[in-house]
Design a protein around this motif. Structure first.
Motif, PDB file in Angstrom:
ATOM      1  N   PHE A  49       0.778  -1.200   0.034  1.00  0.00           N
ATOM      2  CA  PHE A  49       0.073   0.037   0.040  1.00  0.00           C
ATOM      3  C   PHE A  49       0.815   1.178   0.060  1.00  0.00           C
ATOM      4  CE2 PHE A  49       0.793  -0.978   4.234  1.00  0.00           C
ATOM      5  CZ  PHE A  49       1.190  -0.017   4.939  1.00  0.00           C
ATOM      6  N   GLU A  50       0.297   2.177  -0.043  1.00  0.00           N
ATOM      7  CA  GLU A  50       1.039   3.924  -0.017  1.00  0.00           C
ATOM      8  C   GLU A  50       0.400   4.526   0.930  1.00  0.00           C
ATOM      9  OE1 GLU A  50       0.388   5.357  -3.915  1.00  0.00           O
ATOM     10  OE2 GLU A  50       2.314   4.383  -4.690  1.00  0.00           O
ATOM     11  N   ALA A  51       1.126   5.188   1.978  1.00  0.00           N
ATOM     12  CA  ALA A  51       0.444   5.968   3.019  1.00  0.00           C
ATOM     13  C   ALA A  51       1.501   7.333   3.165  1.00  0.00           C
ATOM     14  CB  ALA A  51       0.520   5.270   4.105  1.00  0.00           C
ATOM     15  N   LYS A  52       0.920   8.271   3.596  1.00  0.00           N
ATOM     16  CA  LYS A  52       1.703   9.666   3.829  1.00  0.00           C
ATOM     17  C   LYS A  52       2.096   9.803   5.178  1.00  0.00           C
ATOM     18  CE  LYS A  52      -0.746  12.469   0.384  1.00  0.00           C
ATOM     19  NZ  LYS A  52      -1.528  13.584   0.113  1.00  0.00           N
ATOM     20  N   ARG A  53       1.963   8.938   5.910  1.00  0.00           N
ATOM     21  CA  ARG A  53       2.463   8.791   7.276  1.00  0.00           C
ATOM     22  C   ARG A  53       3.133   7.426   7.800  1.00  0.00           C
ATOM     23  NH1 ARG A  53       1.603  13.160   6.042  1.00  0.00           N
ATOM     24  NH2 ARG A  53       0.169  14.689   7.138  1.00  0.00           N
ATOM     25  N   PHE A  54       3.923   7.388   8.694  1.00  0.00           N
ATOM     26  CA  PHE A  54       4.582   6.121   9.240  1.00  0.00           C
ATOM     27  C   PHE A  54       3.776   5.132   9.563  1.00  0.00           C
ATOM     28  CE2 PHE A  54       8.032   9.547   8.821  1.00  0.00           C
ATOM     29  CZ  PHE A  54       8.947   8.731   8.396  1.00  0.00           C
ATOM     30  N   LYS A  55       2.704   5.784  10.510  1.00  0.00           N
ATOM     31  CA  LYS A  55       2.119   4.627  11.400  1.00  0.00           C
ATOM     32  C   LYS A  55       1.405   3.377  10.718  1.00  0.00           C
ATOM     33  CE  LYS A  55      -1.400   4.293  15.026  1.00  0.00           C
ATOM     34  NZ  LYS A  55      -2.437   4.915  15.863  1.00  0.00           N
ATOM     35  N   PRO A  56       0.730   3.774   9.474  1.00  0.00           N
ATOM     36  CA  PRO A  56       0.516   2.521   8.750  1.00  0.00           C
ATOM     37  C   PRO A  56       1.558   1.594   8.285  1.00  0.00           C
ATOM     38  CG  PRO A  56      -0.382   4.432   7.900  1.00  0.00           C
ATOM     39  CD  PRO A  56       0.538   4.950   8.715  1.00  0.00           C
ATOM     40  N   TYR A  57       2.686   2.080   8.040  1.00  0.00           N
ATOM     41  CA  TYR A  57       3.839   1.178   7.725  1.00  0.00           C
ATOM     42  C   TYR A  57       4.108   0.357   8.936  1.00  0.00           C
ATOM     43  CZ  TYR A  57       4.270   3.705   3.244  1.00  0.00           C
ATOM     44  OH  TYR A  57       3.781   4.235   2.086  1.00  0.00           O
ATOM     45  N   VAL A  58       4.276   0.971  10.230  1.00  0.00           N
ATOM     46  CA  VAL A  58       4.704   0.241  11.281  1.00  0.00           C
ATOM     47  C   VAL A  58       3.545  -0.824  11.557  1.00  0.00           C
ATOM     48  CG1 VAL A  58       5.040   0.660  13.707  1.00  0.00           C
ATOM     49  CG2 VAL A  58       6.037   2.277  12.243  1.00  0.00           C
ATOM     50  N   LEU A  59       2.418  -0.568  11.689  1.00  0.00           N
ATOM     51  CA  LEU A  59       1.417  -1.345  11.846  1.00  0.00           C
ATOM     52  C   LEU A  59       1.448  -2.599  10.695  1.00  0.00           C
ATOM     53  CD1 LEU A  59      -1.634   0.995  12.514  1.00  0.00           C
ATOM     54  CD2 LEU A  59      -0.240  -0.438  14.347  1.00  0.00           C
ATOM     55  N   ASP A  60       1.778  -2.372   9.540  1.00  0.00           N
ATOM     56  CA  ASP A  60       1.827  -3.396   8.411  1.00  0.00           C
ATOM     57  C   ASP A  60       3.216  -4.572   9.001  1.00  0.00           C
ATOM     58  OD1 ASP A  60       1.722  -4.643   5.815  1.00  0.00           O
ATOM     59  OD2 ASP A  60       3.378  -3.992   5.554  1.00  0.00           O
ATOM     60  N   VAL A  61       4.261  -3.794   9.352  1.00  0.00           N
ATOM     61  CA  VAL A  61       5.253  -4.787   9.948  1.00  0.00           C
ATOM     62  C   VAL A  61       4.948  -5.368  11.269  1.00  0.00           C
ATOM     63  CG1 VAL A  61       7.537  -4.607  10.742  1.00  0.00           C
ATOM     64  CG2 VAL A  61       7.217  -3.230   8.994  1.00  0.00           C
ATOM     65  N   ALA A  62       4.323  -4.564  12.130  1.00  0.00           N
ATOM     66  CA  ALA A  62       3.654  -5.390  13.385  1.00  0.00           C
ATOM     67  C   ALA A  62       2.855  -6.496  12.898  1.00  0.00           C
ATOM     68  CB  ALA A  62       2.867  -4.451  14.222  1.00  0.00           C
TER      69      ALA A  62
END
Length: 96
Positions: A49-62
């Motif tokens: 996915f693409e996001a403009k903030r860090f939190k979605p990426y961190v949640l993806d790794v989690a």
């Protein structure tokens, strides 16, 4: 296996705290008319996915780490998860 998952979780905690601060800074920049970008990471970075903030990426790794701890360590999934985590850490480091 447990020590690998524990280490990933420890790194996730660090990344999460840094991402909250970075997202606040990005919000401030956007309110000032800066930060006109489509996503933090390019499409080939390994995220689905693409996001403009860090939190979605961190949640993806989690979610990846949770999957590894639940379904066992798959070497390829572990490698992908570690690479994603490294990318987030590198971007957060350059963001400071």
């Amino acid at each position: 296996m447990d020590s690998i998952i524990e280490q990933l979780n420890a790194n996730l905690k660090i990344v999460y705290r840094q991402s909250v601060d970075a997202d606040k800074k990005l919000d401030e920049l956007q309110q000032q008319g800066h930060g006109k970008f489509k996503a933090l990471f390019p499409a080939d970075a390994g995220f689905s996915f693409e996001a403009k903030r860090f939190k979605p990426y961190v949640l993806d790794v989690a979610a990846d780490v949770e999957n590894l701890s639940t379904h066992g360590l798959d070497e390829e999934k572990l490698k992908t998860t570690v690479i994603k985590l490294q990318q987030i850490l590198q971007l957060l480091a350059t963001f400071k």
